[in-house]
Motif scaffolding. Structure first.
Motif, PDB file in Angstrom:
ATOM      1  N   LYS A  99       0.835  -1.217   0.000  1.00 13.14           N
ATOM      2  CA  LYS A  99       0.000   0.000   0.000  1.00 13.14           C
ATOM      3  C   LYS A  99       0.862   1.257   0.000  1.00 13.14           C
ATOM      4  CE  LYS A  99      -4.371  -1.721   1.591  1.00 13.14           C
ATOM      5  NZ  LYS A  99      -5.236  -2.009   2.723  1.00 13.14           N
ATOM      6  N   GLU A 148       0.817   4.156  -2.779  1.00 10.85           N
ATOM      7  CA  GLU A 148       0.611   5.570  -2.465  1.00 10.85           C
ATOM      8  C   GLU A 148       1.652   6.440  -3.153  1.00 10.85           C
ATOM      9  OE1 GLU A 148       0.244   7.545   1.805  1.00 10.85           O
ATOM     10  OE2 GLU A 148      -1.075   5.834   1.396  1.00 10.85           O
ATOM     11  N   GLU A 206      -3.968   2.482  -6.639  1.00 11.52           N
ATOM     12  CA  GLU A 206      -4.719   1.915  -5.521  1.00 11.52           C
ATOM     13  C   GLU A 206      -4.467   0.425  -5.468  1.00 11.52           C
ATOM     14  OE1 GLU A 206      -8.931   2.724  -5.462  1.00 11.52           O
ATOM     15  OE2 GLU A 206      -8.423   4.827  -5.873  1.00 11.52           O
TER      16      GLU A 206
END
Ligand code: ARG
Length: 253
Positions: free
Chosen positions: A61, A65, A70
């Motif tokens: 994740k 970012e 996503e």
């Protein structure tokens, strides 16, 4: 024009900007489908709210970012991960997956992001019987299907191994006496010892191999591989990686 009216108009345009802004970013952000097998704490497991959590989940994740995509986590059996990548049902795999020559012939791996290795858990009552790895020949050893641990269990036991879909089953079998030893990645064994209150289980002192984890992509997907490697590098540089490491292992990298 009344100032009240102007205020309303302003508010309306702010609301519109927010709405349209949100819609367009949601549409623009690429969604990366990332496969994992979430019974492997602390790397990937189910949180209380039924969502996947863990070291690997945080890493991918954080990369998303910083690289602008996503992440959608897709949970499945460990032995289904590479086939799903090959058939493009997922885009990447993060699953405490060891970079092995056999796997590297089928998929491409990022630079290694974690140094690992295997260890064996046994019942405390057997600790005089199984002092060295050589003593495990003829014992029943278990591991998770498709893992390096399962392969090692087969080797060390001399063809007397059992494998299970979920890591929880491996630990349960060991506790219940269904097998004499469990071969897993050492951090997973240590996490189990630290969190499960299984006082009758101990780790053998002899370690096995040293392994490294990588994120896998479909062979030839250089664009995604480059993005993941670039993201990994950036999260090392900006301190995020060390923070994630400290969060799950309680020590700085
Ligand atoms: N590192 C081992 C392997 O690559 C075990 C990985 C198991 N991972 C999991 N998410 N269940 O074979």
């Amino acid at each position: 024009m009344s100032s009240k009216f102007m205020q309303t108009v302003k508010l309306m345009s702010v609301a519109a900007a927010l709405t349209f802004g949100a819609v367009s970013t949601a549409q623009a952000a690429e969604v990366l489908r990332v496969g994992t097998e979430a019974t492997y704490a602390p790397f990937e497991f189910m949180g209380d709210d039924g969502k996947e959590i863990g070291y690997d989940i945080d890493i991918v994740k954080a990369i998303g970012e910083i690289e602008g995509f996503e992440v959608e986590i897709v949970n499945m059996g460990f032995d289904a991960l590479i086939p799903s990548l090959l058939t493009s049902q997922i885009d990447a795999v993060i699953a405490a997956m060891t970079i092995t020559p056999e796997r590297a012939a089928r998929v491409d791996f990022t630079a290694p992001y974690y140094n690992s290795g295997l260890s064996v858990l046994i019942r405390e009552s057997d600790k005089d019987k199984y002092k060295t790895l050589a003593d495990l020949k003829g014992a029943t050893l278990c591991g998770q299907i498709g893992t390096t641990g399962a392969k090692k269990a087969e080797e060390l036991s001399g063809g007397n191994s059992k494998s299970y879909n979920y890591e929880s089953e491996v630990f349960n079998e060991l506790k219940a006496g269904g097998c004499d030893g469990a071969v897993n990645d050492r951090p997973v064994n240590l996490y189990f010892l630290a969190t499960s209150h299984a006082e009758d289980i101990v780790e053998m002192s002899e370690m096995i191999t040293s392994e490294q984890y990588g994120i896998a992509v479909k062979k030839g997907n250089q664009e995604l591989l480059d993005k993941l490697n670039a993201g990994l590098k950036k999260i090392h540089e900006n301190g995020t990686f060390a923070k994630i490491h400290a969060k799950w292992f309680k020590v700085a990298e």
